[in-house]
Design a protein around this motif. Sequence first.
Motif, PDB file in Angstrom:
ATOM      1  N   TRP A   1       1.097  -1.161  -0.506  1.00  0.00           N
ATOM      2  CA  TRP A   1      -0.308   0.391   0.250  1.00  0.00           C
ATOM      3  C   TRP A   1       0.369   1.485   0.159  1.00  0.00           C
ATOM      4  N   ASN A   2       2.050   1.331   1.064  1.00  0.00           N
ATOM      5  CA  ASN A   2       2.502   2.031   0.882  1.00  0.00           C
ATOM      6  C   ASN A   2       3.718   2.100  -0.195  1.00  0.00           C
ATOM      7  N   THR A   3       3.496   1.468  -1.006  1.00  0.00           N
ATOM      8  CA  THR A   3       5.139   1.809  -1.998  1.00  0.00           C
ATOM      9  C   THR A   3       3.698   2.038  -2.798  1.00  0.00           C
ATOM     10  N   ALA A   4       2.885   1.836  -3.549  1.00  0.00           N
ATOM     11  CA  ALA A   4       1.813   1.960  -4.696  1.00  0.00           C
ATOM     12  C   ALA A   4       1.519   3.693  -4.499  1.00  0.00           C
ATOM     13  N   PHE A   5       1.475   4.086  -2.807  1.00  0.00           N
ATOM     14  CA  PHE A   5       0.807   5.168  -2.588  1.00  0.00           C
ATOM     15  C   PHE A   5       2.023   6.274  -2.928  1.00  0.00           C
ATOM     16  N   ASN A   6       3.056   6.195  -2.239  1.00  0.00           N
ATOM     17  CA  ASN A   6       4.263   6.737  -2.329  1.00  0.00           C
ATOM     18  C   ASN A   6       4.668   6.844  -3.810  1.00  0.00           C
ATOM     19  N   GLY A   7       4.349   5.959  -4.476  1.00  0.00           N
ATOM     20  CA  GLY A   7       4.658   6.024  -6.180  1.00  0.00           C
ATOM     21  C   GLY A   7       3.444   6.463  -6.914  1.00  0.00           C
TER      22      GLY A   7
ATOM     23  N   ALA B   1      -6.627  -2.031  -6.463  1.00  0.00           N
ATOM     24  CA  ALA B   1      -6.165  -2.571  -6.544  1.00  0.00           C
ATOM     25  C   ALA B   1      -5.582  -3.393  -5.664  1.00  0.00           C
ATOM     26  N   LEU B   2      -5.354  -3.061  -4.550  1.00  0.00           N
ATOM     27  CA  LEU B   2      -5.609  -3.794  -2.933  1.00  0.00           C
ATOM     28  C   LEU B   2      -6.776  -3.900  -1.846  1.00  0.00           C
ATOM     29  N   TYR B   3      -7.266  -3.186  -2.838  1.00  0.00           N
ATOM     30  CA  TYR B   3      -8.940  -3.780  -2.320  1.00  0.00           C
ATOM     31  C   TYR B   3      -9.538  -4.982  -3.188  1.00  0.00           C
ATOM     32  N   THR B   4     -10.620  -5.010  -1.963  1.00  0.00           N
ATOM     33  CA  THR B   4     -11.654  -6.294  -2.088  1.00  0.00           C
ATOM     34  C   THR B   4     -12.318  -5.292  -3.755  1.00  0.00           C
ATOM     35  N   LEU B   5     -13.538  -6.048  -4.794  1.00  0.00           N
ATOM     36  CA  LEU B   5     -14.106  -5.119  -5.274  1.00  0.00           C
ATOM     37  C   LEU B   5     -15.214  -4.738  -4.985  1.00  0.00           C
ATOM     38  N   ASP B   6     -15.729  -4.872  -3.565  1.00  0.00           N
ATOM     39  CA  ASP B   6     -16.865  -4.588  -2.209  1.00  0.00           C
ATOM     40  C   ASP B   6     -16.103  -3.475  -1.585  1.00  0.00           C
ATOM     41  N   GLY B   7     -14.899  -3.197  -1.353  1.00  0.00           N
ATOM     42  CA  GLY B   7     -13.752  -2.880  -0.742  1.00  0.00           C
ATOM     43  C   GLY B   7     -14.728  -1.875   0.014  1.00  0.00           C
TER      44      GLY B   7
ATOM     45  N   VAL C   1      -7.394   0.938  11.759  1.00  0.00           N
ATOM     46  CA  VAL C   1      -8.130   0.135  11.158  1.00  0.00           C
ATOM     47  C   VAL C   1      -8.409  -0.481  10.008  1.00  0.00           C
ATOM     48  N   THR C   2      -7.710  -1.846  10.329  1.00  0.00           N
ATOM     49  CA  THR C   2      -7.919  -1.943   8.598  1.00  0.00           C
ATOM     50  C   THR C   2      -8.420  -3.978   8.329  1.00  0.00           C
ATOM     51  N   VAL C   3      -9.599  -3.600   7.545  1.00  0.00           N
ATOM     52  CA  VAL C   3     -10.030  -5.316   7.758  1.00  0.00           C
ATOM     53  C   VAL C   3      -9.641  -6.217   6.824  1.00  0.00           C
ATOM     54  N   LEU C   4      -9.244  -7.402   6.169  1.00  0.00           N
ATOM     55  CA  LEU C   4      -8.434  -7.969   4.655  1.00  0.00           C
ATOM     56  C   LEU C   4      -8.857  -9.123   5.334  1.00  0.00           C
ATOM     57  N   ARG C   5      -9.649  -9.390   3.480  1.00  0.00           N
ATOM     58  CA  ARG C   5     -10.113 -11.358   3.707  1.00  0.00           C
ATOM     59  C   ARG C   5      -9.396 -11.638   2.534  1.00  0.00           C
ATOM     60  N   ARG C   6      -9.778 -12.913   2.683  1.00  0.00           N
ATOM     61  CA  ARG C   6      -8.457 -14.108   2.028  1.00  0.00           C
ATOM     62  C   ARG C   6      -9.065 -13.980   0.771  1.00  0.00           C
ATOM     63  N   GLU C   7      -9.106 -13.760  -0.771  1.00  0.00           N
ATOM     64  CA  GLU C   7      -9.586 -13.644  -2.074  1.00  0.00           C
ATOM     65  C   GLU C   7      -9.488 -15.246  -1.705  1.00  0.00           C
TER      66      GLU C   7
ATOM     67  N   GLY D   1      -5.802 -16.872  -2.904  1.00  0.00           N
ATOM     68  CA  GLY D   1      -5.085 -17.152  -1.324  1.00  0.00           C
ATOM     69  C   GLY D   1      -5.174 -16.002  -1.135  1.00  0.00           C
ATOM     70  N   SER D   2      -4.533 -14.661  -1.839  1.00  0.00           N
ATOM     71  CA  SER D   2      -3.863 -13.363  -1.539  1.00  0.00           C
ATOM     72  C   SER D   2      -4.649 -12.602  -0.388  1.00  0.00           C
ATOM     73  N   TRP D   3      -4.039 -11.574   0.246  1.00  0.00           N
ATOM     74  CA  TRP D   3      -4.812 -10.837   1.310  1.00  0.00           C
ATOM     75  C   TRP D   3      -5.004  -9.270   0.994  1.00  0.00           C
ATOM     76  N   LYS D   4      -6.429  -9.398   0.336  1.00  0.00           N
ATOM     77  CA  LYS D   4      -6.727  -7.611   0.279  1.00  0.00           C
ATOM     78  C   LYS D   4      -7.719  -7.017   1.401  1.00  0.00           C
ATOM     79  N   THR D   5      -7.687  -5.609   1.433  1.00  0.00           N
ATOM     80  CA  THR D   5      -8.574  -4.648   2.572  1.00  0.00           C
ATOM     81  C   THR D   5      -9.839  -4.987   1.562  1.00  0.00           C
ATOM     82  N   CYS D   6     -10.554  -5.258   2.894  1.00  0.00           N
ATOM     83  CA  CYS D   6     -12.251  -4.845   2.433  1.00  0.00           C
ATOM     84  C   CYS D   6     -12.753  -4.112   3.532  1.00  0.00           C
ATOM     85  N   LEU D   7     -12.083  -3.259   4.583  1.00  0.00           N
ATOM     86  CA  LEU D   7     -12.597  -2.101   5.120  1.00  0.00           C
ATOM     87  C   LEU D   7     -11.586  -1.620   5.641  1.00  0.00           C
ATOM     88  N   HIS D   8     -11.257  -0.031   6.026  1.00  0.00           N
ATOM     89  CA  HIS D   8      -9.945   0.776   6.014  1.00  0.00           C
ATOM     90  C   HIS D   8     -10.983   2.183   6.875  1.00  0.00           C
TER      91      HIS D   8
END
Length: 126
Positions: A17-23, A31-37, A107-113, A116-123
Motif C-alpha cells: 500500500w505504501n509503495t503504491a501510494f508513495n509512487g 487494486a489492493l482492496y476487494t471489489l466490494d471494499g 484499523v483495516t480488515v483484510l479478506r483472503r481472496e 489466496g491473496s489478502w486484500k483490504t475490505c474495510l479501511h
Amino acid sequence: MPESDINTVVKEAQHRWNTAFNGGDAAAVAALYTLDGIVLPPTHAAVKGIAAITEFWAGLISAGFRDHGIELHDAQSVGDLAYSNGKWWATGSGDDGKEVRFEGTLVTVLRRERDGSWKTCLHIWN
C-alpha cells in the motif's frame, strides 16, 4: 493462522500500500482492496468499490500527500478475515499551504481472496 504469520501478511500488505501510494499510483492502491471494499475517511462520505477508491486516493495524491507510512501495532485473524490496527503518517499541505506531517491511527480488515491473496475490505482512520 498463527499470529506471527498474520503479522507478516499484514506488514506485506501495508508495504504494498505504501509503495503504491508513495509512487503516486492510485490505481495500484485501489487494486489492493476487494471489489466490494470500503474506505471510511474521517472527513468524507464512505467510499465504496474500486473505481471510487481509485478516485479518492488519486485526489489525495494529486493534492500533494506523500511519504505515507504505517506502523503495525496488532494483527489477528479468524478464518479468511484478518484485522489490524496501528499508526499512520503522511506529509501534505495544511490549510495555510505549509507542509504538515499528518498522523493518526488506523484499523483495516483484510479478506483472503479465492486466489489466496489478502486484500483490504474495510479501511478506517483518524
